[in-house]
Design a protein around this motif. Structure first.
Motif, PDB file in Angstrom:
ATOM      1  N   VAL A  79       1.390  -1.136  -0.551  1.00  0.00           N
ATOM      2  CA  VAL A  79       2.149  -0.199  -1.446  1.00  0.00           C
ATOM      3  C   VAL A  79       2.142   1.014  -0.684  1.00  0.00           C
ATOM      4  O   VAL A  79       0.801   1.542  -0.280  1.00  0.00           O
ATOM      5  CB  VAL A  79       1.086  -0.242  -2.736  1.00  0.00           C
ATOM      6  CG1 VAL A  79       1.690   0.760  -3.621  1.00  0.00           C
ATOM      7  CG2 VAL A  79       1.093  -1.540  -3.694  1.00  0.00           C
ATOM      8  N   GLY A  80       3.023   1.752  -0.837  1.00  0.00           N
ATOM      9  CA  GLY A  80       3.285   3.097  -0.117  1.00  0.00           C
ATOM     10  C   GLY A  80       4.544   3.563   0.388  1.00  0.00           C
ATOM     11  O   GLY A  80       5.522   2.523   0.485  1.00  0.00           O
ATOM     12  N   ALA A  81       4.682   4.648   0.826  1.00  0.00           N
ATOM     13  CA  ALA A  81       5.980   5.051   1.244  1.00  0.00           C
ATOM     14  C   ALA A  81       6.091   5.094   2.838  1.00  0.00           C
ATOM     15  O   ALA A  81       6.217   4.035   3.209  1.00  0.00           O
ATOM     16  CB  ALA A  81       6.146   6.753   0.840  1.00  0.00           C
ATOM     17  N   GLY A  82       6.329   6.127   3.487  1.00  0.00           N
ATOM     18  CA  GLY A  82       6.736   6.168   4.843  1.00  0.00           C
ATOM     19  C   GLY A  82       5.915   5.460   6.016  1.00  0.00           C
ATOM     20  O   GLY A  82       6.667   4.253   6.459  1.00  0.00           O
ATOM     21  N   ARG A 106      -3.008  -0.680  -0.235  1.00  0.00           N
ATOM     22  CA  ARG A 106      -2.488   0.619  -0.364  1.00  0.00           C
ATOM     23  C   ARG A 106      -2.580   1.465   0.726  1.00  0.00           C
ATOM     24  O   ARG A 106      -3.442   1.628   1.146  1.00  0.00           O
ATOM     25  CB  ARG A 106      -3.147   0.918  -1.694  1.00  0.00           C
ATOM     26  CG  ARG A 106      -2.264   2.459  -2.327  1.00  0.00           C
ATOM     27  CD  ARG A 106      -2.824   2.928  -3.507  1.00  0.00           C
ATOM     28  NE  ARG A 106      -2.326   4.301  -4.015  1.00  0.00           N
ATOM     29  CZ  ARG A 106      -2.827   4.876  -5.259  1.00  0.00           C
ATOM     30  NH1 ARG A 106      -3.550   4.053  -5.871  1.00  0.00           N
ATOM     31  NH2 ARG A 106      -2.206   6.117  -5.346  1.00  0.00           N
ATOM     32  N   ILE A 107      -1.432   2.243   1.021  1.00  0.00           N
ATOM     33  CA  ILE A 107      -1.625   3.269   2.062  1.00  0.00           C
ATOM     34  C   ILE A 107      -1.933   4.437   1.443  1.00  0.00           C
ATOM     35  O   ILE A 107      -1.419   4.845   0.164  1.00  0.00           O
ATOM     36  CB  ILE A 107      -0.021   3.550   2.591  1.00  0.00           C
ATOM     37  CG1 ILE A 107       0.341   2.324   3.416  1.00  0.00           C
ATOM     38  CG2 ILE A 107      -0.293   4.646   3.783  1.00  0.00           C
ATOM     39  CD1 ILE A 107      -0.811   1.618   4.408  1.00  0.00           C
ATOM     40  N   PRO A 108      -3.096   5.259   1.808  1.00  0.00           N
ATOM     41  CA  PRO A 108      -3.882   5.963   0.975  1.00  0.00           C
ATOM     42  C   PRO A 108      -2.661   7.400   0.973  1.00  0.00           C
ATOM     43  O   PRO A 108      -2.166   7.636   2.012  1.00  0.00           O
ATOM     44  CB  PRO A 108      -5.010   6.861   2.024  1.00  0.00           C
ATOM     45  CG  PRO A 108      -5.464   5.232   2.655  1.00  0.00           C
ATOM     46  CD  PRO A 108      -3.969   4.504   2.771  1.00  0.00           C
ATOM     47  N   ASP A 109      -2.752   7.982  -0.101  1.00  0.00           N
ATOM     48  CA  ASP A 109      -2.049   9.374  -0.387  1.00  0.00           C
ATOM     49  C   ASP A 109      -0.701   9.168  -0.219  1.00  0.00           C
ATOM     50  O   ASP A 109       0.125  10.189   0.203  1.00  0.00           O
ATOM     51  CB  ASP A 109      -2.597  10.476   0.581  1.00  0.00           C
ATOM     52  CG  ASP A 109      -4.016  10.597   0.236  1.00  0.00           C
ATOM     53  OD1 ASP A 109      -4.445  10.878  -0.851  1.00  0.00           O
ATOM     54  OD2 ASP A 109      -4.903  10.909   1.166  1.00  0.00           O
ATOM     55  N   GLU A 130       0.711   8.926 -11.007  1.00  0.00           N
ATOM     56  CA  GLU A 130       0.584   7.996 -12.044  1.00  0.00           C
ATOM     57  C   GLU A 130       1.341   6.595 -11.859  1.00  0.00           C
ATOM     58  O   GLU A 130       0.629   5.867 -12.054  1.00  0.00           O
ATOM     59  CB  GLU A 130       0.803   8.526 -13.354  1.00  0.00           C
ATOM     60  CG  GLU A 130      -0.021   9.903 -13.703  1.00  0.00           C
ATOM     61  CD  GLU A 130       0.648  10.574 -14.773  1.00  0.00           C
ATOM     62  OE1 GLU A 130       1.675  10.432 -15.176  1.00  0.00           O
ATOM     63  OE2 GLU A 130      -0.390  11.242 -15.284  1.00  0.00           O
ATOM     64  N   ALA A 131       2.538   6.762 -11.170  1.00  0.00           N
ATOM     65  CA  ALA A 131       3.065   5.426 -11.116  1.00  0.00           C
ATOM     66  C   ALA A 131       2.586   4.487 -10.183  1.00  0.00           C
ATOM     67  O   ALA A 131       2.597   3.380 -10.200  1.00  0.00           O
ATOM     68  CB  ALA A 131       4.473   5.819 -10.586  1.00  0.00           C
ATOM     69  N   THR A 132       2.072   5.265  -8.993  1.00  0.00           N
ATOM     70  CA  THR A 132       1.594   4.648  -7.729  1.00  0.00           C
ATOM     71  C   THR A 132       0.338   3.939  -8.297  1.00  0.00           C
ATOM     72  O   THR A 132      -0.238   2.856  -7.919  1.00  0.00           O
ATOM     73  CB  THR A 132       1.489   5.376  -6.800  1.00  0.00           C
ATOM     74  OG1 THR A 132       2.524   6.061  -6.362  1.00  0.00           O
ATOM     75  CG2 THR A 132       0.714   4.844  -5.467  1.00  0.00           C
TER      76      THR A 132
END
Length: 606
Positions: A485-488, A571-574, A589-591
């Motif tokens: 879970v995470g973005a870049g 999960r990738i922090p932050d 909140e969604a994450t």
């Protein structure tokens, strides 16, 4: 009742099947329900044993206890109509209806079968609600449930069966898969996918996709099948393929009496006439068979009784002797009295599960006469009075287990016949006077090879379904599925997990909502969009041995997961996921919510 709009059948609420949300309203609860008697009625009249934990137990209020039973009745009725619903669902909330005192509004999660119309789901749960409320209010009114059976058969069971005519073999296979923890999905047109990725196997109506198409076609045609078997040195019936009555009469001159007349390309005993002993009977039998096919076989009967040998991937799983429908004697009652009492017992079975009535017509009298009996005879205890000459789907029958007694030489020809036609699942019918003796000693023949044998039709078949499933699907049919879970920078973590699985010799694929990479890290174009759809596509791909889901949007909060559980979540922090424009939650909140949802799917403490 209303059904929330869903785009995909996903996993949301911890059920082992994809689920959907129903909003159901109970306008009233019958007063002073005798729960013990009510549950006993459901068990006796509908064959539905109530699970108290699902039904609210003794501590739940009346509305919750009623709703628990409604969910179980709806699931059981769908299952009885061969809709693969194997769990009753879950009550998510129960609130008093502010618009009416004494009314309650429930939100429940129930199983959803892909490609089942929402109106049929509504029909099942509305019918179950009406049934439970009416029976609970006046149990005495339904002491004789025959009228209820007919109403349910016409207004619920038949529409469900028409919508998904999966049949008994499919429902038994899927039930076995469910009990063994093997994932499955409906792909449409009664085709079901068992397992994921490298373990995936498609099946339909007792057939499996690994069966040879040409072999299945040849096995379907009895004349062609016999030709193949003779060429392989296997014992086959002696018969003639005829097109008209003149050809049938000519075949009789060559083969002699008595004869069997049957369609060349039909199964389940359709159109078969045995013990044909004259020109008149032959003409009548030919016309009967002609009602099922234009290709008719006139056959010299082999000595003995038909035995069904189930062969699965080169192994014999069971053998049963297939006897005609019969009644058992007790030394006191006449045959006609045995028939009457047996039919009375069958009347207590729900209509949709009820076998055909035991016949007492002219063919039954003829079958008795061949056995030296009449309707007035009193069969000795433990003896059987036959009411038809052979077992068939139309007439029914009874099976005697001979699995332990099957001679090795007979097992060998059954396995060879299945291999000849390239069938991974085959019902090989051997006619033999004594299946415990070798076929080459007593004139036994292989009468038919069935490419889609009925599964679960006998106790022997039911008991061997777990072994059958173990031969068809490796282990629990699953591959490792993880989520990152995470973005870049989440792509880097996903590729690191991909390398972990590659080091263990597994072809691991990675997919996000927008991009997919194969086991070599190469872009893999797919004609679908979204994480759910891309995951489903990869689960059908037999090259996939492990799968990493890169969760970069909150899509799964709406669709649910495409699988019932995850093996690992990281999960990738932050790094909050990006939002779909229609979702009201803030990014963080969604994450958080999404992460908690995935952890629950992985059975990790939150």
């Amino acid at each position: 009742m209303s059904v929330d709009s869903v785009c995909h059948a996903g996993f949301h609420h911890g059920l082992r099947q994809p689920d959907q949300i129903l909003t159901m309203r109970l306008g009233h609860c019958p007063p002073a329900i005798d729960w013990e008697r009510f549950d006993a009625w459901l068990a006796e009249k509908l064959a539905i044993p109530i699970q108290r934990t699902v039904a609210g137990g003794a501590s739940g209020h009346e509305a919750t206890r009623l709703m628990g039973r409604i969910l179980q009745v709806a699931a059981a009725l769908q299952y009885a109509a061969h809709i693969p619903v194997f769990e009753p669902g879950r009550i998510l909330s129960c609130d008093a209806d502010p618009a009416q005192e004494g009314a309650w509004i429930f939100r429940v999660a129930v199983a959803q079968v892909d490609f089942m119309a929402a109106d049929l789901t509504s029909l099942a749960y509305n019918t179950a609600t009406t049934l439970v409320l009416e029976v609970a209010a006046d149990l005495a009114r339904f002491a004789d449930p025959e009228a209820l059976y007919r109403q349910l058969q016409e207004h619920l069971m038949q529409p469900l069966e028409r919508a998904l005519p999966a049949g008994k073999s499919s429902i038994h296979l899927l039930r076995t898969a469910h009990e063994r923890g093997i994932p499955w999905r409906h792909l449409g047109h009664c085709v079901f996918l068992l397992g994921w990725g490298r373990h995936a196997l498609r099946t339909r109506l007792g057939k499996v996709e690994t069966d040879a198409l040409l072999g299945a076609h040849a096995a379907q045609h009895k004349f062609m099948a016999a030709q193949w078997m003779r060429q392989m040195g296997l014992p086959a019936p002696e018969h003639r393929l005829v097109a008209d009555e003149a050809g049938a009469l000519g075949a009789a001159e060559q083969l002699g009496w008595p004869l069997v007349v049957k369609p060349a390309d039909r199964d389940r005993g359709e159109g078969v006439t045995v013990d044909v002993g004259s020109d008149i009977e032959l003409r009548r039998a030919f016309q009967h068979a002609l009602g099922f096919s234009e290709q008719i076989l006139v056959e010299r009967p082999a000595p003995g009784v038909c035995h069904r040998v189930l062969v699965v991937r080169g192994r014999v799983l069971y053998t049963v002797r297939r006897q005609p429908v019969s009644v058992e004697g007790d030394g006191r009652r006449t045959v006609v009295e045995c028939i009457r009492d047996a039919n009375a017992r069958r009347q207590s079975i729900p209509l949709w599960d009820r076998p055909p009535p035991y016949p007492s017509d002219a063919p039954a009298c003829a079958a008795l006469d061949r056995a030296g009996l009449t309707m007035s005879s009193i069969p000795a205890p433990g003896t059987w009075a036959p009411l038809r000459p052979i077992e068939s789907t139309e007439w029914g029958g009874r099976d005697e287990d001979f699995s332990a007694a099957l001679h090795a030489d007979n097992a060998a020809i059954a396995i060879q016949a299945a291999s000849l036609f390239g069938l991974d699942v085959a019902g090989v019918d051997i006619i033999s006077p004594d299946i415990t003796r070798p076929w080459h000693e007593n004139g036994a023949v292989i009468n038919e090879v069935n490419a889609a044998p009925s599964l679960g039709a006998s106790q022997s078949s039911l008991e061997t379904l777990p072994a059958l499933m173990a031969l068809l699907v490796a282990g629990d049919g699953r591959i490792p599925i993880e989520a990152v879970v995470g973005a870049g920078t989440a792509w880097h973590k996903a590729r690191a997990r991909q390398a972990h699985w590659a080091a263990q010799g597994r072809a691991c694929y990675v997919t996000s909502h927008a991009a997919t990479e194969d086991a070599g890290g190469n872009p893999m174009p797919l004609a679908v969009s979204g994480l759910f759809a891309r995951c489903m596509a990869l689960l059908m791909n037999r090259h996939v041995e492990a799968l990493i889901l890169l969760v970069q949007t909150d899509e799964l909060l709406e669709t649910g997961l495409p699988v019932d559980r995850l093996d690992r979540v990281e999960r990738i922090p932050d790094e909050p996921v990006s939002l779909r424009s229609t979702h009201p939650l803030a990014a963080r909140e969604a994450t958080d919510r999404l992460h908690q949802f995935l952890l629950a799917a992985a059975k990790i403490e939150i």
